[in-house]
Write a protein that holds these residues in place. Structure first.
Motif, mmCIF file in Angstrom:
data_model
loop_
_atom_site.group_PDB
_atom_site.id
_atom_site.type_symbol
_atom_site.label_atom_id
_atom_site.label_comp_id
_atom_site.label_asym_id
_atom_site.label_seq_id
_atom_site.Cartn_x
_atom_site.Cartn_y
_atom_site.Cartn_z
ATOM 1 N N LEU A 425 0.810 -1.219 0.000
ATOM 2 C CA LEU A 425 0.000 0.000 0.000
ATOM 3 C C LEU A 425 0.848 1.277 0.000
ATOM 4 O O LEU A 425 0.515 2.237 -0.729
ATOM 5 N N PRO A 426 1.943 1.363 0.796
ATOM 6 C CA PRO A 426 2.784 2.566 0.689
ATOM 7 C C PRO A 426 3.363 2.764 -0.708
ATOM 8 O O PRO A 426 3.440 3.904 -1.202
ATOM 9 N N LEU A 427 3.785 1.692 -1.373
ATOM 10 C CA LEU A 427 4.312 1.819 -2.731
ATOM 11 C C LEU A 427 3.227 2.280 -3.694
ATOM 12 O O LEU A 427 3.485 3.122 -4.575
ATOM 13 N N ARG A 428 2.031 1.751 -3.552
ATOM 14 C CA ARG A 428 0.933 2.161 -4.425
ATOM 15 C C ARG A 428 0.595 3.643 -4.218
ATOM 16 O O ARG A 428 0.257 4.359 -5.168
ATOM 17 N N ARG A 429 0.694 4.089 -2.990
ATOM 18 C CA ARG A 429 0.432 5.494 -2.693
ATOM 19 C C ARG A 429 1.499 6.390 -3.356
ATOM 20 O O ARG A 429 1.193 7.441 -3.924
ATOM 21 N N THR A 430 2.748 5.954 -3.286
ATOM 22 C CA THR A 430 3.838 6.715 -3.922
ATOM 23 C C THR A 430 3.667 6.752 -5.433
ATOM 24 O O THR A 430 3.853 7.802 -6.077
ATOM 25 N N ILE A 431 3.307 5.606 -6.018
ATOM 26 C CA ILE A 431 3.095 5.546 -7.467
ATOM 27 C C ILE A 431 1.971 6.484 -7.880
ATOM 28 O O ILE A 431 2.066 7.201 -8.890
ATOM 29 N N GLN A 432 0.905 6.502 -7.101
ATOM 30 C CA GLN A 432 -0.215 7.385 -7.436
ATOM 31 C C GLN A 432 0.201 8.861 -7.389
ATOM 32 O O GLN A 432 -0.113 9.642 -8.306
ATOM 33 N N ASP A 433 0.898 9.230 -6.328
ATOM 34 C CA ASP A 433 1.311 10.631 -6.206
ATOM 35 C C ASP A 433 2.236 11.039 -7.351
ATOM 36 O O ASP A 433 2.077 12.125 -7.948
ATOM 37 N N GLN A 434 3.211 10.208 -7.679
ATOM 38 C CA GLN A 434 4.151 10.539 -8.757
ATOM 39 C C GLN A 434 3.468 10.543 -10.115
ATOM 40 O O GLN A 434 3.795 11.369 -10.984
ATOM 41 N N GLY A 441 2.202 17.458 -15.414
ATOM 42 C CA GLY A 441 3.254 18.069 -16.212
ATOM 43 C C GLY A 441 3.282 17.572 -17.640
ATOM 44 O O GLY A 441 4.281 17.784 -18.348
ATOM 45 N N MET A 442 2.214 16.874 -18.077
ATOM 46 C CA MET A 442 2.099 16.356 -19.438
ATOM 47 C C MET A 442 3.219 15.381 -19.772
ATOM 48 O O MET A 442 3.603 15.222 -20.932
ATOM 49 N N LEU A 443 3.749 14.690 -18.735
ATOM 50 C CA LEU A 443 4.796 13.697 -18.958
ATOM 51 C C LEU A 443 4.247 12.275 -18.980
ATOM 52 O O LEU A 443 5.000 11.328 -19.197
ATOM 53 N N LEU A 444 2.946 12.137 -18.718
ATOM 54 C CA LEU A 444 2.334 10.813 -18.624
ATOM 55 C C LEU A 444 0.979 10.868 -19.294
ATOM 56 O O LEU A 444 0.221 11.828 -19.110
ATOM 57 N N ASP A 445 0.663 9.836 -20.094
ATOM 58 C CA ASP A 445 -0.641 9.840 -20.751
ATOM 59 C C ASP A 445 -1.706 9.239 -19.840
ATOM 60 O O ASP A 445 -1.415 8.638 -18.817
ATOM 61 N N VAL A 446 -2.971 9.401 -20.239
ATOM 62 C CA VAL A 446 -4.087 8.955 -19.408
ATOM 63 C C VAL A 446 -4.135 7.444 -19.281
ATOM 64 O O VAL A 446 -4.601 6.898 -18.280
ATOM 65 N N THR A 447 -3.632 6.720 -20.278
ATOM 66 C CA THR A 447 -3.655 5.260 -20.207
ATOM 67 C C THR A 447 -2.839 4.752 -19.027
ATOM 68 O O THR A 447 -3.285 3.897 -18.248
ATOM 69 N N THR A 448 -1.642 5.260 -18.882
ATOM 70 C CA THR A 448 -0.797 4.841 -17.765
ATOM 71 C C THR A 448 -1.423 5.223 -16.435
ATOM 72 O O THR A 448 -1.367 4.471 -15.459
ATOM 73 N N LEU A 449 -2.054 6.390 -16.401
ATOM 74 C CA LEU A 449 -2.702 6.851 -15.175
ATOM 75 C C LEU A 449 -3.838 5.910 -14.774
ATOM 76 O O LEU A 449 -4.015 5.582 -13.594
ATOM 77 N N ILE A 450 -4.620 5.450 -15.745
ATOM 78 C CA ILE A 450 -5.732 4.533 -15.466
ATOM 79 C C ILE A 450 -5.205 3.184 -14.982
ATOM 80 O O ILE A 450 -5.746 2.578 -14.051
ATOM 81 N N ILE A 451 -4.143 2.693 -15.610
ATOM 82 C CA ILE A 451 -3.558 1.416 -15.188
ATOM 83 C C ILE A 451 -3.088 1.496 -13.744
ATOM 84 O O ILE A 451 -3.323 0.592 -12.931
ATOM 85 N N ASP A 452 -2.429 2.611 -13.386
ATOM 86 C CA ASP A 452 -1.963 2.767 -12.007
ATOM 87 C C ASP A 452 -3.134 2.870 -11.031
ATOM 88 O O ASP A 452 -3.088 2.309 -9.921
ATOM 89 N N ALA A 453 -4.179 3.588 -11.432
ATOM 90 C CA ALA A 453 -5.347 3.717 -10.552
ATOM 91 C C ALA A 453 -6.035 2.376 -10.349
ATOM 92 O O ALA A 453 -6.457 2.014 -9.242
ATOM 93 N N ARG A 454 -6.151 1.598 -11.437
ATOM 94 C CA ARG A 454 -6.758 0.269 -11.337
ATOM 95 C C ARG A 454 -5.952 -0.625 -10.397
ATOM 96 O O ARG A 454 -6.503 -1.333 -9.547
#
Length: 511
Positions: A425-434, A441-454
């Motif tokens: 859970l701490p790692l998942r929290r860090t991944i979400q924040d980053q 900052g437009m360095l990550l697309d929405v697809t990667t963001l959805i995968i991390d959220a899932r």
């Protein structure tokens, strides 16, 4: 409970031949009195216990569970038990509170207590000698008549009464431990279901929070799409993730209602009482774990089902010995008989002559085993004894294995739960924040963001399930040690259906 009002002397005194007018030798009354005296001496009739035989179950509930039990038909205890249940239901239930409510309200447990009452009645009945039999036969009507009267009792029954009473006592003791095992079983089931229901509530709370965040992201995605900042594919992926999460929340709510109803049934609640409240989260992990040293010995010493099997075996040992002793002669009755005759004769010119006579004697009934000489009874008792001995040995072997398995699950599930809490859970929290920072900052697309959220949602749901499974494993360890129907099927909540995060674990966003 009241004492048994039937005593061996009652049957003996009513069987005395009537007749102040009968002329007979005094030996008849002496024999009848002797039979009644022997019955009274050997009977030693047991009395109904004040607690309806619940002493063993109460002891297990108090010492092993820290709880109380009560029989609903006991007018002296039932009102206070109901008041205690009402007090527990007025505040959010804990696991211990749920167990206490189940032990006081569950009707299936009350039926088991009633069955124990039947067993106690059979035990008391077995300590009473069989009543003597009285018979009367009359030939002729009017003044010319003959009357034969007899009273008989079973000598074999009186001689074997102590042995039969001891066999009945051992059986009743076994039934007392079976009732205790029913108490432990209900307590374990209520505690497991409590953890499943609270875990389902906690999963819903997390999914609702995740859905609210996803809804905001979906709205933002739509607005960005209208400005041309996001293409239709990225918009569709975000909207699909939001829709999937909503469907998963609906499924989790259905499961939560089912879990709550299962708990309601175990608690024996209805009417307004079904509105009981539960805590929002599962209890925290314990600071100290159960020591696994000597748990096999403890299981053999403390388990109620093992103790019940031991008393069952002792009763069959006594039955086997009794069948051996009475195998050749199974019926031996002796009694006193009296024959009374009265007649009147007429002679010409003279007054009628009345003749009366009474003759006393003895009777004996003996069964002659000309077919099997008791072999079948002895063989059957021997096989029943050996079968019970083998079942006891099997139960002892299984108890050792079950407590080892339960302890392994207990320790393993503790380590898994701790791993989720301290690492995943701490790692998942860090991944979400980053990920949010890089997406802003437009360095990550929405697809990667959805995968991390899932993945984060799935990890949190699995962390809730891991803690639930730990507490279920702790309950199983207790059941394997003291009794209550340990089963590997209780682990992991398989019987409760699928988990809320199942469909989130596979597939691609929007796929």
């Amino acid at each position: 409970m009241g004492r048994n009002t039937t005593t061996p002397g009652d049957a003996g005194t009513t069987a005395r031949p009537p007749g102040g007018a009968v002329r007979g030798r005094p030996g008849g009354r002496s024999l009848t009195g002797s039979l009644a005296g022997v019955a009274l001496l050997l009977g030693g009739c047991a009395s109904f216990s004040p607690d309806a035989g619940l002493s063993v179950a109460s002891e297990y509930a108090s010492l092993e569970l820290g709880k109380d039990i009560a029989k609903s038909s006991d007018q002296g205890i039932a009102p206070s038990a109901e008041a205690r249940v009402d007090a527990l239901l007025r505040r959010p239930l804990t696991a211990d509170g749920a167990v206490q409510v189940a032990l006081l309200r569950n009707r299936g447990l009350q039926a088991a207590f009633n069955g124990l009452g039947v067993s106690e009645a059979q035990y008391v009945q077995a300590t009473l000698p069989h009543a003597p039999t009285f018979s009367i036969t009359q030939w002729g009507l009017g003044f010319n008549t003959e009357i034969e009267r007899s009273v008989a009792a079973s000598v074999l029954d009186l001689a074997t009464l102590p042995a039969r009473a001891e066999i009945a006592r051992q059986r009743f003791r076994g039934d007392q431990y079976n009732a205790a095992d029913q108490v432990l079983k209900l307590a374990g089931e209520a505690r497991r279901q409590f953890y499943r229901t609270v875990a389902a509530n906690q999963a819903i709370a997390f999914l609702e929070q995740a859905l609210a965040s996803t809804e905001s992201a979906s709205t933002l995605t739509q607005q960005l799409g209208e400005t041309g900042a996001l293409n239709k594919l990225e918009q569709a992926r975000e909207h699909a993730f939001y829709s999937e999460l909503g469907a998963q929340l609906a499924k989790a709510r259905v499961q939560q209602r089912a879990e709550r109803e299962r708990l309601t049934r175990l608690l024996g609640l209805w009417g307004r009482d079904i509105e009981f409240r539960l805590p929002k989260d599962l209890p925290a992990l314990p600071k100290r774990l159960v020591d696994g040293r000597g748990i096999e010995v403890e299981a053999l010493r403390r388990r109620a089902d093992v103790q019940a099997a031991r008393f069952e075996l002792q009763s069959l040992v006594g039955q086997f010995g009794l069948d051996q002793a009475t195998g050749f002669i199974s019926v031996f009755d002796v009694g006193f008989a009296n024959q009374y005759a009265r007649s009147r004769t007429f002679e010409s010119g003279a007054a009628p002559k009345v003749d009366k006579g009474s003759l006393n004697g003895f009777s004996a009934d003996l069964t002659i085993p000309i077919y099997d000489f008791g072999t079948t009874a002895v063989r059957g008792a021997k096989e029943a004894y050996l079968a019970t001995a083998n079942r006891l040995a099997e139960r002892a072997v299984n108890a050792r294995s079950e407590v080892r398995e339960a302890y392994q699950r207990y320790r393993g599930q503790y380590d898994i739960t701790r791993h989720y809490q301290t690492s995943v859970l701490p790692l998942r929290r860090t991944i979400q924040d980053q990920a949010l920072l890089q997406y802003s900052g437009m360095l990550l697309d929405v697809t990667t963001l959805i995968i991390d959220a899932r993945a984060r949602i799935l990890s949190n749901i699995q962390a809730i399930e891991a803690k639930r499974d730990f507490w279920i494993a702790a309950t199983d360890l207790k059941a394997a040690t003291v009794g209550g129907g340990f089963s590997a099927d209780n682990f992991g909540g398989e019987a409760a259906g699928g988990t809320p995060g199942e469909s989130l674990a596979v597939g691609t966003p929007g796929g």
